[in-house]
Scaffold this active site. Structure first.
Site, mmCIF file in Angstrom:
data_model
loop_
_atom_site.group_PDB
_atom_site.id
_atom_site.type_symbol
_atom_site.label_atom_id
_atom_site.label_comp_id
_atom_site.label_asym_id
_atom_site.label_seq_id
_atom_site.Cartn_x
_atom_site.Cartn_y
_atom_site.Cartn_z
ATOM 1 N N ASP A 1 49.014 -23.996 52.467
ATOM 2 C CA ASP A 1 47.799 -23.241 52.749
ATOM 3 C C ASP A 1 47.784 -22.018 51.819
ATOM 4 O OD1 ASP A 1 45.437 -22.365 53.956
ATOM 5 O OD2 ASP A 1 46.133 -22.881 55.958
ATOM 6 N N GLU B 1 39.266 -17.973 61.566
ATOM 7 C CA GLU B 1 40.708 -17.763 61.632
ATOM 8 C C GLU B 1 41.058 -16.600 62.561
ATOM 9 O OE1 GLU B 1 42.340 -17.747 57.687
ATOM 10 O OE2 GLU B 1 41.643 -19.755 57.272
#
Length: 1221
Positions: free
Chosen positions: A891, A1097
């Site tokens: 990521d 997020e």
């Protein structure tokens, strides 16, 4: 009109150079067909140009955009060879009309390797030396003509009134008189016209000169707040006095380009008054008016829409030649149709073609169509061009912008240095990317200057395209400050002045402001109070200051100019040391390097007749790459960087294997798919110019449609798709997304997220399809839509991509990211391996069986072990047990999360991540550190070469399977699919099926829905009713999303207005007013749309989950007076019951449930609001079922459907419909 037979007789008028230009024009014009005329009006980009296209469409003009070079470091002779090839094709057409080739040579022939690069216009304006500008124009003309090009899109004669403008560096000054005088460069480029030359008539002196183009007509430098392509608010008198005046000085210029900007709201590309009545009629301009890059498309609202109307408006406005870099067929077809329909008169076409031919005849292209190789000796030469203050020096030097404070610690003394020279400034930029509301020194430059100046007497040199905000402390600490602007390749010119060989002569071409609140500044205003005024500039001699001295020389006092300085403006330079000697010209071997590399790499790019895409990649292809791939190239393939730091040099120097766009990182704001394709193809061409020509793979977060791109179709977020339970629909959504993403040049999406949700407090809840592994596994069918469906015999675990219309998918985030304790983003999932496998690993089995090409590791931990460094899960489970043969990508900056605190001990993080099984590392900005660390780890044996080879094999496997070696560039035939009606219909269907009806009527026997579309009066209120950004949620345009009209789509309010009857009055208020509520009897019903603002997020982690933005109060105020439908826009269930008394938690009131007639969970539905109207007005019934349990109170979380304590407000799978309740 002659429309048959080739013209070969040399005695025909247009081919006879002894005939007058106007006679030649008329002779040729009467021989031309309509198709040939329209072809002359068409300018295409070199990337789509070929002999066949030039001949078939009678193309009259080819151009080169900035950054679109043919080969890496191609020399002028390489360019001449290419352009002469295009010219040969043009001369083989029936009438043999030559093309004219144009490019942006704005400060020298700046696109070509080895040429002389001059200071940008802002620096030339500071010289106030109009003869020097003319000489620079002459030098530029020689170097451009040596490359085979005939035409430069220069000079920019904008009068820049606000330095926040991203093109400030292209302007000579804020003073109209200075700009007017600097237009002397036109006489340098084209040659000075003789006395008596007709005013307004184009002129070119000869083959050593180049066609110039004054731009951008008119007022582009005067937009509000300096916004690129913005609006210039001014009277006509001011527009003429300030912004038009420079054009009067260059009316012998051969071409003029209109501006992207507007004048009092009118787009310049469609302003007939300014283009025809003023420029052509009043000023008498007889040359060619050429549009800017895709300028016609920008006339549409939104851009790219109503293309036919834009063509009609632009041509009738007076544009003669249209820069349609890629959409030439559409332009030609539309213009042909408009002429046939009488929308554009043939007289307008003839006028345009006359002007284009006038330019070509004047330029001598019919007599001398090909490049003159005798001019090559002038390219980057010293004797003619470097003496202008542009001496060649260190083209590719690299400097660190930071300075450690401890460099001056310990025993170090400032007495060790006589003085310091600190060079700071702005990073390179252009156009909209350069718009800056707070222009300041980049790279922490102020701090660097202060740090040095506190210890050592310091000269600060600013490399900038405009005045910048200067820290007063810094200004006080330095001994001297020099504005060097953007000086080009010849750094010796700076040394000439700071070491005293020449005195400073520059004068500020712009007022240097104190703070941005002063902008724009007006020297004539009473409030004018700059830091340094327009025209300011000191001389070192007048102030009797000590100038810097060379090592070994004593300090010198300078009180008067030297004799050398007073005798001549541009003296011949001495060469006292080797450091000032000019570098040699590039060798012939270097000029052919690219062609040799093409031949070398062709062996492994050849598919050699592979029988099918799903079989094992040819061992010979893979083996060649491995045996020829040097160590640095392998590590480069493992490196993924962000587009903002990608450049030709970075891609080729570091052999970068992948580039991505972080959410909200665009070529420029509201960039369309074609703009993205331009950018990505540019990166790809750089990669293909490397030694082995390995293409990059470009990735993006297209998580609910191509959500970064303006105008794309935006689907409901995954939580809404999970509510549909329609795996076939989700597959179709994948196929639509693939087409729209591939149209933008992108090859890879970081989607789908196949997290199984454990707790809705998680900020990524809406990225999950649901809380049940079975639902998530079924919804992974989107992979077969994105990548195409593999055949039955496809090997399990092996990556698959059906073709160029498909998109590489990425299952994420492996594994357990949806199950963290308390729903904490990047938190810890506490579970046995058996539960992890049963719940969270299960969806990956479906993904792998569909041939998913990539998997992304999770930021989170499993029982305290960071996933990015968990060898057991990443290698033993995913790669070995599950048989995944694609590649595993980290990521964003994922390796940094391994350490505690995050970001510490990068080297160890790299070791742990790579050894755990990460194949490609997302290091958006710190790629140099990553490459250095990984190289060192391999050399030390801490990372085995076998691990590197395994990673690179996996990456190459995906690139070969995806066909990137065969088809590296964008298929632009896909562009019409972006946001098309068919795709929006699929999204509309998804919205309909995703809506979950939670309540319908206060009484079961009296349903409230569907609504009466013929009601007399309807009230619509709420923060989400008419806000496309709120409707789409996060990961739309930017990572966290934005409120407002951020893209093209239909809001709920738009949909309601379209659905109701003609006699129905719809009243909308974001927050209901007292007056409106007082007249509640007038309304048949109300629709309240509210919910969560966009987020993503960690920003979405929420321990309360109450309806934000005063939602409960709005519902109460409306529902107490008017029968109300509430539509919730949210990424998860919200608290619907509110406690009456905090001490008595068991008793609740429910303003949303109790007071309303109906309640609908709409999730974040995307751009197609009509899908909601379809259902609430009864055209379709509700089908959605809850993909997760709707809790009563947050203290119940996480809910477990298998628990004896399971007591939700609405259970998993709940959902009413109108027909059966």
């Amino acid at each position: 009109m002659t429309d048959a037979g080739e013209v070969t007789a040399m005695d025909c008028v247009y081919k006879n150079p002894n005939e007058g230009v106007e006679d030649r024009i008329q002779d040729l014009l009467q021989r031309m067909t309509v198709e040939e005329k329209i072809g002359q009006m068409t300018q295409i980009h070199r990337a789509v140009s070929s002999a066949a296209i030039i001949k078939d469409f009678f193309i009259g003009n080819v151009c080169n955009s900035a950054g679109k070079s043919g080969n890496k470091d191609a020399l002028s002779e390489d360019w001449a060879e290419m352009i002469d090839g295009f010219q040969t094709a043009a001369l083989e057409t029936r009438l043999a009309i030559p093309i004219i080739y144009g490019l942006d040579a704005v400060h020298g022939n700046n696109k070509f390797y080895g040429t002389t690069i001059f200071s940008h216009n802002i620096g030339l304006g500071a010289t106030r030396d109009y003869d020097l500008a003319r000489i620079i124009g002459s030098a530029t003309a020689l170097e451009v003509r040596a490359s085979g090009a005939h035409w430069v899109f220069a000079p920019c004669v904008a009068v820049c009134k606000d330095p926040r403008w991203g093109r400030c560096l292209e302007s000579y000054s804020e003073d109209t008189d200075v700009v007017c005088n600097m237009t002397s460069i036109v006489s340098g480029l084209q040659g000075p016209p003789p006395e008596g030359h007709p005013a307004g008539y184009p002129f070119l002196a000869g083959r050593n000169n180049v066609v110039a183009c004054a731009k951008h007509f008119v007022g582009d430098g005067g937009t509000e707040m300096g916004k690129n392509e913005g609006d210039t608010i001014a009277s006509y008198e001011d527009l003429e006095r300030i912004h038009m005046a420079p054009y009067l000085n260059c009316l012998a210029v051969s071409a003029v380009m209109p501006s992207y900007s507007r004048w009092n709201g009118r787009k310049l590309h469609g302003d007939r008054f300014l283009m025809t009545e003023i420029l052509k009629d009043k000023f008498g301009f007889k040359g060619c008016l050429v549009s800017d890059w895709s300028g016609i498309e920008k006339m549409g609202e939104p851009r790219g829409s109503n293309y036919r109307e834009c063509v009609e408006a632009a041509i009738n406005t007076g544009i003669d030649m249209v820069m349609v870099p890629y959409r030439y067929e559409k332009f030609i077809n539309e213009l042909t149709s408009l002429v046939k329909d009488g929308k554009i008169l043939m007289s307008r076409i003839d006028d345009a073609v006359e002007r284009i031919l006038r330019l070509k005849f004047t330029a001598g292209l019919f007599e001398h169509p090909f490049s003159d190789i005798s001019l090559l000796k002038f390219v980057g030469c010293k004797c003619r061009h470097n003496c202008l203050g542009c001496r060649q020096s260190n083209r590719r030097s690299r400097n660190k912008s930071g300075l450690r404070e401890d460099s001056f610690g310990g025993d170090f003394s400032n007495e060790d240095f006589s003085y310091a020279i600190v060079a700071v400034g702005e990073a390179p930029y252009a156009e909209s990317r350069g718009d800056d509301p707070e222009p300041s020194i980049h790279f922490d430059g102020d701090s660097i200057v202060r740090l040095v100046a506190e210890k050592i007497p310091t000269v600060a040199i600013l490399m900038t395209g405009r005045p910048l905000v200067l820290d007063m402390t810094m200004l006080e600490k330095v001994e001297a400050l020099v504005a060097a602007w953007l000086p080009g390749t010849e750094g010796h010119g700076i040394a000439d002045s700071v070491f005293g060989d020449y005195d400073f002569t520059g004068k500020l071409l712009k007022s240097w402001f104190r703070e941005t609140e002063q902008l724009p500044m007006n020297p004539e205003a009473d409030s004018y109070h700059p830091l340094f005024p327009l025209g300011f500039g000191l001389k070192s001699t007048k102030r009797e200051v000590q100038v810097c001295h060379r090592r070994g020389d004593p300090p010198r006092e300078r009180t008067a100019p030297s004799r050398r300085e007073t005798e001549t403006r541009i003296p011949p330079r001495e060469t006292p040391t080797a450091s000032s000697s000019s570098e040699d010209h590039e060798t012939e071997a270097e000029s052919s390097r690219f062609r040799e590399n093409e031949a070398k790499s062709s062996r492994f790019r050849d598919r050699n007749g592979e029988s099918s895409r799903f079989h094992e990649v040819s061992q010979s292809r893979r083996g060649f790459t491995r045996s020829h791939g040097v160590f640095e190239e392998k590590i480069g393939q493992m490196t993924q960087i962000e587009r903002s730091v990608a450049s030709h040099d970075v891609l080729t120097d570091y052999f970068i294997g992948s580039v991505q766009s972080g959410a909200g990182s665009w070529p420029f704001e509201d960039a369309k798919s074609s703009d993205w394709a331009d950018m990505i193809d540019g990166f790809q061409r750089s990669a293909l110019a490397s030694r082995l020509g390995i293409p990059i793979i470009y990735g993006t977060d297209a998580v609910h449609g191509n959500n970064n791109v303006y105008g794309a179709t935006i689907f409901p977020h995954n939580i809404g798709l999970g509510a549909t339970r329609d795996a076939e629909l989700v597959k179709r959504i994948g196929a639509v997304t693939a087409l729209e993403v591939r149209a933008s040049g992108i090859h890879w999406t970081f989607a789908p997220c196949v997290a199984v949700l454990g707790d809705p407090r998680w900020g990524r809840c809406y990225e999950s399809y649901g809380e049940a592994a079975k639902i998530v596994s079924e919804m992974s069918s989107i992979i077969s839509g994105l990548q195409g469906e593999p055949p039955e015999e496809h090997p399990n675990g092996y990556p698959f991509l059906a073709g160029r219309n498909n998109l590489i998918a990425c299952a994420k985030h492996f594994v357990g990211d949806g199950g963290t304790d308390k729903g904490l983003s990047e938190g810890n999932t506490i579970a046995s391996y058996e539960d992890l496998e049963r719940i969270h690993v299960a969806p990956y089995l479906n993904c792998i069986s569909q041939g998913v090409c990539t998997v992304m590791a999770s930021f989170s931990s499993w029982n305290g072990s960071r996933l990015h460094s968990d060898y057991y899960l990443l290698t033993e489970v995913l790669k070995q047990k599950l048989g995944f043969k694609g590649f595993l990508v980290s990521d964003w900056d994922g390796l940094e999360t391994i350490s505690e605190p995050q970001g510490s001990d990068n080297r160890n993080c790299v070791k742990l991540g790579i050894n755990a099984g990460i194949d490609m590392v997302m290091v958006p900005y710190k790629y140099q550190q990553f490459i250095e660390d990984l190289t060192d780890l391999v050399e030390s044996g801490e990372v085995q070469m076998a691990r590197i080879n395994d990673a690179v094999e996996r990456i190459l496997r995906v690139k070969f399977v995806a066909g990137l070696f065969e088809y590296p560039l964008t298929d632009r035939s896909l562009l019409p699919t972006v946001g098309c009606k068919e795709h929006r219909e699929v999204a509309r269907e998804a919205v309909r099926k995703s809506l979950v009806l939670l309540k319908n009527g206060k009484n079961d026997d009296k349903p409230f829905l569907p609504l009466d579309r013929t009601a007399e009066r309807i009230l619509v209120v709420g923060t989400h009713a008419d806000d496309l950004g709120n409707q789409c949620g996060g990961w739309t345009k930017t990572k966290s999303g934005q409120s407002g009209k951020i893209t093209i789509g239909t809001t709920l309010l738009d949909a309601i207005k379209a659905a109701v009857g003609d006699k129905t009055e719809v009243i909308y208020e974001k927050t209901p007013s007292k007056e409106t509520l007082a007249s509640c009897e007038d309304f048949s019903y109300a629709i309240v749309a509210l919910g969560e603002p966009p987020y993503a997020e960690m920003r979405g982690d929420n321990s309360e989950l109450t309806i934000p933005l005063n939602g409960n109060n709005i519902v109460t105020a409306v529902a107490e007076k008017i029968p109300t439908l509430v539509i919730l826009f949210t990424g998860r269930p919200m608290v619907l019951e509110m406690p009456v008394d905090i001490t008595c938690i068991k008793h609740h009131i429910s303003p949303v449930l109790e007071k309303t007639e109906a309640l609908v969970a709409a999730w974040f539905p995307g751009t197609e609001g009509k899908g909601m109207a379809d259902v609430i007005f009864g055209d379709y019934d509700f089908e959605g079922k809850l993909p997760l349990s709707w809790f009563k109170r947050v203290d119940q979380l996480p809910l477990n459907v298998d628990s004896n304590f399971y007591d939700p407000l609405f259970p998993l799978g709940y959902g009413l419909n109108c027909n059966s309740g």
